[in-house]
Design a protein around this motif. Sequence first.
Motif: not given
Length: 292
Positions: A138-150, A197-205
Amino acid sequence: MTQSQHGRTLVLAGTGKTGRRVVARLVSRELPVRIGSRSGTPPFDWHDPTTWERALYGVRSVYVAYHPDAGFPGAAQAVGSFSDLAVRCGVRRLVLLADRGASEAERCEQVVRTSGAEWTIVRTGFISQNFSEDVLTEAIKAGVVALPAGDAAEPFTDAENIADVAAAALIEEGHTGETYEVTGPRLLTFTDAVAEIARQTGRTIRYVPVSKEQFATTLTEHGTPERFAGQLADLMAEVFDGRRAHLADGVYRALGRGPKDFTDYVHDAARTGVWLVTGPPSGSGPAGRGSS
């Protein structure tokens, strides 16, 4: 054990990302399998030890995948108690799914090694399928992936590789006493992974690094219990400090071939349409993980 001697295998977390793939491999070889889950027959629940013995009846080998993750507090105590019971019930072989770099997972490894059973450790890090088979979808679909991974680098690991290694350790000879550190073939940051993922789906993520406190708050705002959210955030902060930023040869040592690359995973996942957006984004949502 030869195939005829193998007996039934219990696959814990048998409906999860790695567990169901292990089940599929054993079924394809026409080997008897019992799925260890709360919906299984008989049911198995890591948090209800009264369910363990019935699930172990007639079992010779076990894929030990702790839920929610071998790095969570209390995992080693549960895995140790389960392993002791399994040996008393006649189990000969334990294959543990361990979380690469997590201190609690290291304790899980130790209790399995001293259980008295034949053992193999399958040690892995962030599973690529978290992007397509978890709430990260769902984060990928929404275009923003927020994680505490620096900006930590991670050798993203394909669940198919994990299942191949685990299945081999469960049913073949030559894997007892081995620790297979299973990684992908190259290091990527989460920025790199999301960009692929953005490149292969043609989306802005985009990937947004956040603090563990921000991450836990987001999880609770989306309905995750506060205690679980805090434990997950602590675990991610622990392992994404750079300690896993190196490659390992576990796939090659176990299977004699190289691991699947993240780009190939994205290609295969994108073809399923899992990241297609069919309506307005519903918000960035929480980002989760799971090893089983």
